[in-house]
Design an enzyme around this catalytic site. Structure first.
Site, mmCIF file in Angstrom:
data_model
loop_
_atom_site.group_PDB
_atom_site.id
_atom_site.type_symbol
_atom_site.label_atom_id
_atom_site.label_comp_id
_atom_site.label_asym_id
_atom_site.label_seq_id
_atom_site.Cartn_x
_atom_site.Cartn_y
_atom_site.Cartn_z
ATOM 1 N N GLY A 47 0.837 -1.196 0.000
ATOM 2 C CA GLY A 47 0.000 0.000 0.000
ATOM 3 C C GLY A 47 0.868 1.242 0.000
ATOM 4 N N HIS A 48 0.988 1.881 1.142
ATOM 5 C CA HIS A 48 1.746 3.126 1.280
ATOM 6 C C HIS A 48 1.252 4.176 0.297
ATOM 7 C CE1 HIS A 48 4.786 1.447 3.975
ATOM 8 N NE2 HIS A 48 4.819 0.386 3.202
ATOM 9 N N HIS A 49 -0.066 4.351 0.231
ATOM 10 C CA HIS A 49 -0.618 5.361 -0.658
ATOM 11 C C HIS A 49 -2.056 5.690 -0.259
ATOM 12 C CE1 HIS A 49 -2.001 1.625 -2.671
ATOM 13 N NE2 HIS A 49 -3.073 2.343 -2.955
ATOM 14 N N ALA A 50 -2.579 6.732 -0.889
ATOM 15 C CA ALA A 50 -3.983 7.113 -0.774
ATOM 16 C C ALA A 50 -4.493 7.355 -2.193
ATOM 17 C CB ALA A 50 -4.132 8.366 0.073
ATOM 18 N N ARG A 95 -3.467 4.110 3.270
ATOM 19 C CA ARG A 95 -3.632 2.709 3.653
ATOM 20 C C ARG A 95 -2.332 1.957 3.533
ATOM 21 N NH1 ARG A 95 -7.154 2.529 -0.754
ATOM 22 N NH2 ARG A 95 -7.554 4.582 0.030
#
Length: 134
Positions: A47-50, A95
């Site tokens: 993830g490590h993103h929006a 997330r």
């Protein structure tokens, strides 16, 4: 932070269980993309993103994993460990998926097709984006 964890209605008999999902009935949006992750090592964080506009439902259809959610103000960790439970993840939500069991299969139902311009991959940029929305 409000998170919505759905419990889907299983249908089963002596042959086993079945879950049927329909857009706008069980899923609060039109499903435009489905993908899934598997063979994820236990120490890997994904993830490590929006997303600016995309919405998702995450379902761990086998095994278990945990989801770290962050709306820029609050953080929350949600466990997914039942194939009949789904987690709604709104847009503007950072997330991270982690703590995957060896047999985990995480399926994602998305409201949009893949569009790199919808991603926010830098956490500081995410904070600027959500603060500008207020």
């Amino acid at each position: 932070m409000q998170t919505i964890k759905y419990t889907f209605q299983p249908h089963g008999d002596e042959r086993g269980q079945l879950i049927s999902l329909e857009e706008f009935k069980d899923i609060p949006f039109r499903i435009k993309r489905v993908y899934y992750m598997y063979d994820t090592l236990a120490d890997v964080v994904r993830g490590h993103h929006a997303h600016k506009s995309l919405e998702q439902i995450l379902i761990c259809i086998h095994g278990s994993c945990r989801i770290r959610l962050d709306n820029g103000t609050e953080k929350k960790v949600v466990s997914l460990e039942k194939p009949y439970e789904g987690l709604y993840v709104a847009n503007n939500m950072w997330r991270e998926m982690f703590d995957f069991s060896p047999d985990a299969v995480l399926m994602v139902l998305a409201s949009e097709v893949y569009d790199e311009s919808d991603y926010i991959r830098d956490y500081d940029e995410f904070l600027k984006f959500v603060n500008a929305q207020k």
